[in-house]
Design an enzyme around this catalytic site. Structure first.
Site, PDB file in Angstrom:
ATOM      1  N   ASP A  39      30.335 -28.127  20.724  1.00 21.35           N
ATOM      2  CA  ASP A  39      30.058 -28.065  19.297  1.00 21.35           C
ATOM      3  C   ASP A  39      29.338 -29.365  18.943  1.00 21.35           C
ATOM      4  O   ASP A  39      29.327 -30.322  19.723  1.00 21.35           O
ATOM      5  CB  ASP A  39      31.392 -27.945  18.545  1.00 21.35           C
ATOM      6  CG  ASP A  39      31.227 -27.971  17.045  1.00 21.35           C
ATOM      7  OD1 ASP A  39      30.286 -27.346  16.530  1.00 21.35           O
ATOM      8  OD2 ASP A  39      32.043 -28.642  16.379  1.00 21.35           O
ATOM      9  N   ASP A  41      29.167 -30.928  15.196  1.00 23.78           N
ATOM     10  CA  ASP A  41      29.813 -31.712  14.140  1.00 23.78           C
ATOM     11  C   ASP A  41      31.243 -32.104  14.518  1.00 23.78           C
ATOM     12  O   ASP A  41      32.061 -31.253  14.883  1.00 23.78           O
ATOM     13  CB  ASP A  41      29.846 -30.919  12.839  1.00 23.78           C
ATOM     14  CG  ASP A  41      28.453 -30.608  12.307  1.00 23.78           C
ATOM     15  OD1 ASP A  41      27.489 -31.267  12.733  1.00 23.78           O
ATOM     16  OD2 ASP A  41      28.337 -29.704  11.455  1.00 23.78           O
TER      17      ASP A  41
END
Length: 212
Positions: A39, A41
């Site tokens: 991922d 963020d």
């Protein structure tokens, strides 16, 4: 930088370090996943790109960080450049799976931030990008189609527990608490090995193949 709770967060310029921050599991001779997926963020960088970043972006300090319209500074977590470089040197595939509502801005950030001393774009360390809003199971279905790999050859690092639903597909997800570090990668790889029954050495694998 902005923490999830609104306070300051810490990151550093994207400088490649030495062997001291290379994951131990990358050097121990045991099996590794064929595809590492991250991922973005609060996993690779300490901000929500669709919330905390206001374009346009400008680069600073030899592309090691970017600043937005309001002068806020953005960079990767400290260990990330070395981890991605090491993965590439080992021939591992690397992917991104992000549900951000600002996919173009996320890609711009990956293009603008460079890893030193190679002065190479962060984007160039990714083989596959799946960056769009929606369930992470959709991201992984697309990654599986792109790579042709089985889900059990994939290891996913993400900071949101809700994305554990990818494990229904056979992916192993490791929950990231405060950004990806060398230790986080090691713990994730060891969990993948344990759950996939891959805790044998490569030498043992070669011996078993030779006996067959």
């Amino acid at each position: 930088m902005v923490k999830k709770n609104g306070g300051p967060a810490t990151s550093v310029g994207a400088t490649l370090g030495g062997d001291s921050i290379s994951p131990e599991t990358f050097k121990d001779g045991l099996p590794l996943p064929k595809l590492l997926v991250f991922d973005l963020d609060y996993t690779l960088w300490p901000f929500w790109v669709d919330t905390h970043v206001t374009p346009p972006l400008k680069v600073k300090d030899n592309h090691s960080r970017a600043v937005d319209r309001w002068g806020e500074s953005f960079a990767f977590y400290q260990d990330v450049p070395q981890i991605l470089q090491d993965a590439r040197s080992l021939g591992l595939l690397v992917g991104a799976a992000s549900r951000t509502a600002a996919p173009d801005l996320a890609r711009d950030m990956l293009k603008l931030l460079h890893f030193q001393p190679a002065n190479k774009r962060a984007l160039d360390y990714f083989d596959y990008l799946q960056i769009f809003p929606g369930s992470k199971t959709t991201h992984f279905a697309r990654l599986q189609k792109q790579t042709g790999l089985s889900y059990d050859e994939m290891l996913f690092f993400d900071d949101e527990a809700r994305n554990k639903n990818v494990e229904e597909l056979g992916v192993v997800m490791y929950l990231v608490r405060d950004g990806v570090t060398r230790d986080v990668v090691d713990r994730g790889v060891r969990e993948w090995r344990r759950r996939k029954g891959r805790e044998v050495t490569r030498i043992e694998e070669e011996c078993m193949t030779w006996r067959e």
